[in-house]
Structures are given as C-alpha cells and as structure tokens.
Design a protein around this motif. Structure first.
Motif, short mmCIF file in Angstrom:
data_model
loop_
_atom_site.label_atom_id
_atom_site.label_comp_id
_atom_site.label_asym_id
_atom_site.label_seq_id
_atom_site.Cartn_x
_atom_site.Cartn_y
_atom_site.Cartn_z
N ALA A 98 38.54 8.95 96.17
CA ALA A 98 39.18 8.25 94.70
C ALA A 98 38.76 6.92 95.22
N ARG A 99 38.94 6.17 96.20
CA ARG A 99 38.93 4.17 96.10
C ARG A 99 37.70 3.73 96.34
N MET A 100 36.49 5.02 97.09
CA MET A 100 35.57 4.33 97.08
C MET A 100 34.36 4.64 95.41
N SER A 101 34.67 5.34 94.71
CA SER A 101 34.87 5.54 93.76
C SER A 101 35.06 3.89 92.88
N SER A 141 44.77 11.25 102.71
CA SER A 141 43.44 12.54 102.18
C SER A 141 41.69 11.91 101.65
N VAL A 142 41.32 13.26 102.42
CA VAL A 142 39.86 12.56 101.71
C VAL A 142 39.31 12.23 100.26
N LYS A 143 40.47 13.65 99.33
CA LYS A 143 39.94 13.11 97.98
C LYS A 143 40.36 11.38 97.77
N THR A 144 41.84 11.05 98.27
CA THR A 144 41.87 9.90 97.89
C THR A 144 41.06 8.60 99.18
N VAL A 145 40.48 8.58 99.34
CA VAL A 145 39.29 7.98 100.27
C VAL A 145 37.73 8.36 99.21
N VAL A 158 38.90 0.68 103.17
CA VAL A 158 37.86 2.61 102.85
C VAL A 158 36.34 1.33 102.80
N PHE A 159 35.91 0.48 101.46
CA PHE A 159 34.70 0.94 101.34
C PHE A 159 34.04 -0.08 102.61
N LEU A 160 34.93 -0.89 103.48
CA LEU A 160 34.01 -1.44 104.86
C LEU A 160 34.38 -0.39 105.73
N LEU A 161 34.37 0.41 105.17
CA LEU A 161 34.63 1.26 106.64
C LEU A 161 33.84 2.34 106.59
#
Length: 87
Positions: A69-72, A63-67, A42-45
């Motif tokens: 959360a992963r970025m955070s 989900s956008v929420k999962t993205v 997710v970070f690299l994308l």
C-alpha cells in the motif's frame, strides 16, 4: 550490495543529457524527497536498496500488505508530481 536505481537513468559519459531529461530527473528527486517519511522509507528501500517487499516488511516491522500500500501511494505521488506542468 545495493541494486542500481531503477528510476534515475544514468547518462552515458559520451552522451550529453538533454535539458528535458535533467528537468525530469530533478523533478523525480524532488518528488522522492517530498514523500511523507513512511512512504519515502519503503520507496527508497525498494527502489534504491533493492529489497523485496517481504524484506522491507521484516526490516520495518510491517505487513507485506502495508508495504504494498505504501509503495502504491509513493509511486502515485511521484508520478503525479513528475507529470505536473512546470511554471
């Protein structure tokens, strides 16, 4: 077309990069490579692929929420690893 990286500053060809800047760049690269695979993807994308959270969600089947959360988590881990004192 991929967006330019936002975290890694490219040195101007006419200016030398200071050793502290080189150390920080190396620490950032190591932090990114050390992320768990789901966070790293997710970070690299986002940061190097230039994709929006919506685009990442569709591409990865999340989900956008999962993205979000992963970025955070990825950003927090990178910040902690880069800020950690060197031995």
């Amino acid at each position: 077309r991929l967006a330019r990286p936002v975290l890694v500053r490219e040195a101007d060809e006419s200016a030398a990069v200071s050793p502290p800047a080189q150390e920080q760049t190396l620490a950032l690269k190591q932090a990114i490579l050390g992320l768990p695979p789901k966070l790293q993807e997710v970070f690299l994308l986002s940061r190097f692929g230039g994709l929006s959270y919506d685009q990442i969600a569709v591409r990865c089947g999340l989900s956008v929420k999962t993205v979000e959360a992963r970025m955070s988590k990825a950003l927090a881990l990178c910040a902690a690893l880069v800020a950690r004192p060197r031995k």
